[in-house]
Write a protein that holds these residues in place. Structure first.
Motif, PDB file in Angstrom:
ATOM      1  N   LEU A 121      24.961  62.725   8.875  1.00  0.00           N
ATOM      2  CA  LEU A 121      25.351  61.350   9.169  1.00  0.00           C
ATOM      3  C   LEU A 121      24.144  60.517   9.561  1.00  0.00           C
ATOM      4  CD1 LEU A 121      27.913  59.587   9.425  1.00  0.00           C
ATOM      5  CD2 LEU A 121      27.847  60.095  11.851  1.00  0.00           C
ATOM      6  N   LEU A 122      23.287  61.068  10.401  1.00  0.00           N
ATOM      7  CA  LEU A 122      22.097  60.343  10.825  1.00  0.00           C
ATOM      8  C   LEU A 122      21.167  60.081   9.651  1.00  0.00           C
ATOM      9  CD1 LEU A 122      20.563  59.144  13.200  1.00  0.00           C
ATOM     10  CD2 LEU A 122      19.499  61.370  13.535  1.00  0.00           C
ATOM     11  N   THR A 123      21.004  61.067   8.791  1.00  0.00           N
ATOM     12  CA  THR A 123      20.156  60.905   7.614  1.00  0.00           C
ATOM     13  C   THR A 123      20.717  59.836   6.683  1.00  0.00           C
ATOM     14  OG1 THR A 123      19.523  63.228   7.748  1.00  0.00           O
ATOM     15  CG2 THR A 123      19.126  62.131   5.667  1.00  0.00           C
ATOM     16  N   GLY A 124      22.025  59.815   6.534  1.00  0.00           N
ATOM     17  CA  GLY A 124      22.646  58.855   5.630  1.00  0.00           C
ATOM     18  C   GLY A 124      22.711  57.440   6.159  1.00  0.00           C
ATOM     19  N   MET A 125      22.449  57.220   7.439  1.00  0.00           N
ATOM     20  CA  MET A 125      22.531  55.880   8.019  1.00  0.00           C
ATOM     21  C   MET A 125      21.414  54.952   7.547  1.00  0.00           C
ATOM     22  SD  MET A 125      25.057  55.290   9.964  1.00  0.00           S
ATOM     23  CE  MET A 125      26.139  55.823  11.235  1.00  0.00           C
ATOM     24  N   ALA A 126      20.331  55.473   7.042  1.00  0.00           N
ATOM     25  CA  ALA A 126      19.216  54.631   6.608  1.00  0.00           C
ATOM     26  C   ALA A 126      19.608  53.729   5.448  1.00  0.00           C
ATOM     27  CB  ALA A 126      18.018  55.498   6.224  1.00  0.00           C
ATOM     28  N   THR A 127      20.403  54.229   4.532  1.00  0.00           N
ATOM     29  CA  THR A 127      20.758  53.458   3.341  1.00  0.00           C
ATOM     30  C   THR A 127      21.558  52.199   3.675  1.00  0.00           C
ATOM     31  OG1 THR A 127      20.614  55.424   1.963  1.00  0.00           O
ATOM     32  CG2 THR A 127      21.872  53.587   1.090  1.00  0.00           C
ATOM     33  N   PRO A 128      22.684  52.285   4.396  1.00  0.00           N
ATOM     34  CA  PRO A 128      23.384  51.033   4.711  1.00  0.00           C
ATOM     35  C   PRO A 128      22.584  50.113   5.634  1.00  0.00           C
ATOM     36  CG  PRO A 128      24.507  52.897   5.722  1.00  0.00           C
ATOM     37  CD  PRO A 128      23.442  53.456   4.845  1.00  0.00           C
ATOM     38  N   ALA A 129      21.750  50.686   6.505  1.00  0.00           N
ATOM     39  CA  ALA A 129      20.928  49.851   7.386  1.00  0.00           C
ATOM     40  C   ALA A 129      19.962  48.994   6.566  1.00  0.00           C
ATOM     41  CB  ALA A 129      20.161  50.729   8.372  1.00  0.00           C
ATOM     42  N   VAL A 130      19.325  49.603   5.574  1.00  0.00           N
ATOM     43  CA  VAL A 130      18.407  48.852   4.708  1.00  0.00           C
ATOM     44  C   VAL A 130      19.170  47.814   3.900  1.00  0.00           C
ATOM     45  CG1 VAL A 130      16.910  49.057   2.688  1.00  0.00           C
ATOM     46  CG2 VAL A 130      16.615  50.598   4.619  1.00  0.00           C
ATOM     47  N   PHE A 131      20.328  48.192   3.361  1.00  0.00           N
ATOM     48  CA  PHE A 131      21.123  47.255   2.572  1.00  0.00           C
ATOM     49  C   PHE A 131      21.444  46.008   3.385  1.00  0.00           C
ATOM     50  CE2 PHE A 131      25.184  45.462   1.282  1.00  0.00           C
ATOM     51  CZ  PHE A 131      24.961  45.222  -0.066  1.00  0.00           C
ATOM     52  N   PHE A 132      21.998  46.187   4.585  1.00  0.00           N
ATOM     53  CA  PHE A 132      22.405  45.033   5.382  1.00  0.00           C
ATOM     54  C   PHE A 132      21.216  44.240   5.909  1.00  0.00           C
ATOM     55  CE2 PHE A 132      26.354  47.627   5.790  1.00  0.00           C
ATOM     56  CZ  PHE A 132      27.163  46.750   5.079  1.00  0.00           C
ATOM     57  N   LEU A 133      20.111  44.894   6.180  1.00  0.00           N
ATOM     58  CA  LEU A 133      18.906  44.178   6.599  1.00  0.00           C
ATOM     59  C   LEU A 133      18.398  43.278   5.479  1.00  0.00           C
ATOM     60  CD1 LEU A 133      16.667  43.720   8.706  1.00  0.00           C
ATOM     61  CD2 LEU A 133      15.428  45.614   7.632  1.00  0.00           C
ATOM     62  N   VAL A 134      18.337  43.814   4.264  1.00  0.00           N
ATOM     63  CA  VAL A 134      17.863  43.019   3.132  1.00  0.00           C
ATOM     64  C   VAL A 134      18.819  41.864   2.844  1.00  0.00           C
ATOM     65  CG1 VAL A 134      17.329  43.065   0.654  1.00  0.00           C
ATOM     66  CG2 VAL A 134      16.520  44.901   2.136  1.00  0.00           C
TER      67      VAL A 134
END
Length: 75
Positions: free
Chosen positions: A26-39
């Motif tokens: 779960l922690l590893t997979g959190m990077a993808t949505p975080a980058v999406f919403f930041l961009v």
């Protein structure tokens, strides 16, 4: 909230080791949505709806790097 619910049910069903594995993933997979919403947040004012396309490409790139990193750790 959902992480706590999933962790409790995983612990109850499969034990401590399964919870640890679940939280790692779960922690590893959190990077993808975080980058999406930041961009999207940063790109929406200047680019408009095109920010979603840019955010999608960035999210796919982050996911690819994450998967590649996990594969290299397993070797």
């Amino acid at each position: 909230v959902f992480v706590v619910v999933i962790a409790v049910f995983t612990h109850n069903s499969h034990g401590v080791d399964a919870v640890s594995t679940m939280l790692d993933g779960l922690l590893t997979g959190m990077a993808t949505p975080a980058v999406f919403f930041l961009v999207v947040a940063l790109g929406l004012p200047p680019w408009g709806m095109a920010a979603f396309a840019v955010a999608t490409v960035c999210a796919i790139a982050v996911q690819a790097v994450t998967v590649r990193g996990l594969q290299s750790q397993g070797e």
